[in-house]
Design a protein around this motif. Structure first.
Motif, PDB file in Angstrom:
ATOM      1  N   VAL A   1      52.616  42.855  76.494  1.00  0.00           N
ATOM      2  CA  VAL A   1      53.585  42.831  75.403  1.00  0.00           C
ATOM      3  C   VAL A   1      54.915  43.441  75.856  1.00  0.00           C
ATOM      4  N   SER A   2      56.013  42.870  75.411  1.00  0.00           N
ATOM      5  CA  SER A   2      57.340  43.451  75.660  1.00  0.00           C
ATOM      6  C   SER A   2      57.693  44.424  74.543  1.00  0.00           C
ATOM      7  N   SER A   3      58.405  45.488  74.895  1.00  0.00           N
ATOM      8  CA  SER A   3      58.823  46.473  73.895  1.00  0.00           C
ATOM      9  C   SER A   3      60.311  46.358  73.562  1.00  0.00           C
ATOM     10  N   GLN A   4      61.042  45.661  74.428  1.00  0.00           N
ATOM     11  CA  GLN A   4      62.471  45.433  74.196  1.00  0.00           C
ATOM     12  C   GLN A   4      62.814  44.038  74.717  1.00  0.00           C
ATOM     13  N   SER A   5      63.914  43.493  74.215  1.00  0.00           N
ATOM     14  CA  SER A   5      64.453  42.281  74.810  1.00  0.00           C
ATOM     15  C   SER A   5      65.420  42.761  75.884  1.00  0.00           C
ATOM     16  N   GLY A   6      65.065  42.500  77.148  1.00  0.00           N
ATOM     17  CA  GLY A   6      65.833  43.074  78.261  1.00  0.00           C
ATOM     18  C   GLY A   6      65.439  44.517  78.475  1.00  0.00           C
TER      19      GLY A   6
END
Ligand code: SAH
Length: 367
Positions: A130-135
């Motif tokens: 899972v990503s926690s931020q975009s970028g």
């Protein structure tokens, strides 16, 4: 980049204006923690159990409108519909690896993009990266995400959306989560913890805390706070160098958080929680893979309750930083083990789709 690789078109990085209703700014429902949603329900004059129903519709049944919440009174559905929009992500690209892992590029309501990976295992587990931020703002020299900088942090429900995308696409229950996608979770601490609690809640995603891993580049304040959380979430630290000057070069934004302070925080983490954590160490040719680097890592790990995951670096196009050889990985593994330090080489997953992008670490969780 190969054909079909995921691109991040600049034109998609626009922010849409939040919707307004009767002059009142809306609150997207997925920005709320469990507690905050309970407070909203209370403020709306509804009994507490309605919050449980709403949470279940959103995070268990994954509905996109309050009108679908058939056990809510119509007035409550209308009331919430009016000021709590429910946004859903759109899958704008998907790639499937020969090993069964799948990578998704998701577009969020304001155009921000994130990557998510599904990693099935032969033993029946389905892990989501899972990503926690975009970028990401951390700008690590070897990481493609860092090159584009930070677009924005994700809100709790956007973590959960990523799990639903994978769950629906595989038509299987997600058993494990690793917060090892784009972004630095401890630079988005509150939303990360709120998301972890939704994942872990027995009536929502019901994923065991020990099956949820958060990976940080080593933000000390976050590690200290994480150690005090009551749940048994798992911690991973991206170390990549045990010499300060080598780490400063590879991870320049971490220079203000020296290795010796990081080590102290980790000792205290284990004292408080009794739990083992893991170090991620991607071996990079002529960067962090000398005998001197190895000895520094051995000295750093001595006395810590840790496991070292040695990672084959994903090659990034145009980057001068190259992976070390597989012999070098094996050498490090055996040297660490011979010194009594738990270490393993983490099998790379989805190496073909990772090669097209180089942004995410396709790794199998080892707990
Ligand atoms: N910011 C967090 C989580 C996201 S990065 C962290 O730093 O831990 C997830 C993992 O992928 C980290 O261990 C990161 O160092 C690693 N990583 C980044 N670029 C990589 C690459 N090119 N090859 C292999 N691993 C990489």
């Amino acid at each position: 980049m190969g054909t079909g690789s995921i691109r991040h078109p600049q034109s998609m990085f626009h922010v849409k204006h939040p919707r307004r209703y009767n002059g009142v700014m809306d609150t997207p429902i997925k920005t709320l923690s469990i507690q905050q949603l309970e407070d909203c329900v209370k403020n709306a004059g509804l009994p507490k159990f309605r919050a449980g129903q709403i949470l279940s519709w959103i995070y268990h049944k994954n509905v996109s409108s309050f009108q679908e919440m058939t056990n809510l009174p119509q007035a409550a559905r209308d009331q919430f519909d009016a000021s709590f929009p429910i946004y859903m992500p759109t899958i704008v690209d998907k790639q499937t690896s020969f090993d069964g892992s799948r990578k998704y590029l998701l577009e969020l309501n304001d155009g921000a993009l994130v990557e998510t990976v599904g990693l099935p295992s032969p033993d029946g587990r389905l892990t989501v990266c899972v990503s926690s931020q975009s970028g990401c703002a951390m700008a690590c020299a070897f990481c493609a995400t860092g090159k584009a900088g930070l677009t924005r942090s994700l809100v709790p429900g956007e973590f959960i959306d990523q799990i639903h995308v994978v769950q629906d696409d595989y038509d299987e229950r997600v058993t494990n989560v690793v917060v090892m996608g784009q972004g630095e979770p401890f630079a988005n601490y509150d939303a990360t913890l709120a998301a972890l609690r939704i994942m872990n809640h027995p009536k929502l995603l019901n994923i065991g805390a020990r099956h949820i891993t958060v990976s940080t580049c080593g933000l000390i304040k976050g590690i200290n706070t994480f150690a005090d959380e009551p749940e048994q979430f798992t911690l991973a630290i991206s170390l990549h160098a045990a010499h300060q000057e080598v780490r400063d070069k590879l991870m320049p934004r971490l220079a203000s958080q020296p290795l010796k302070d990081l080590r102290r925080a980790l000792v205290s983490y284990t004292e408080k929680t009794g739990r083992r954590f893991s170090f991620e160490y991607a071996l990079m040719k002529n960067q962090n893979d000398s005998e001197d680097d190895l000895n520094a890592l051995i000295a750093y790990c001595r006395g810590l309750l840790c496991h070292v995951n040695l990672i084959p670096l994903n090659n990034i196009d145009d980057s001068p930083i190259k992976p070390a050889s597989s012999n070098q990985l094996k050498h490090w593994e055996s040297q660490l083990q011979s010194k009594g330090i738990a270490a393993s080489i983490r099998a790379s997953r989805g190496s073909d789709i990772a090669a097209a992008c180089g942004q995410l670490a396709y790794k199998r969780q080892n707990n």
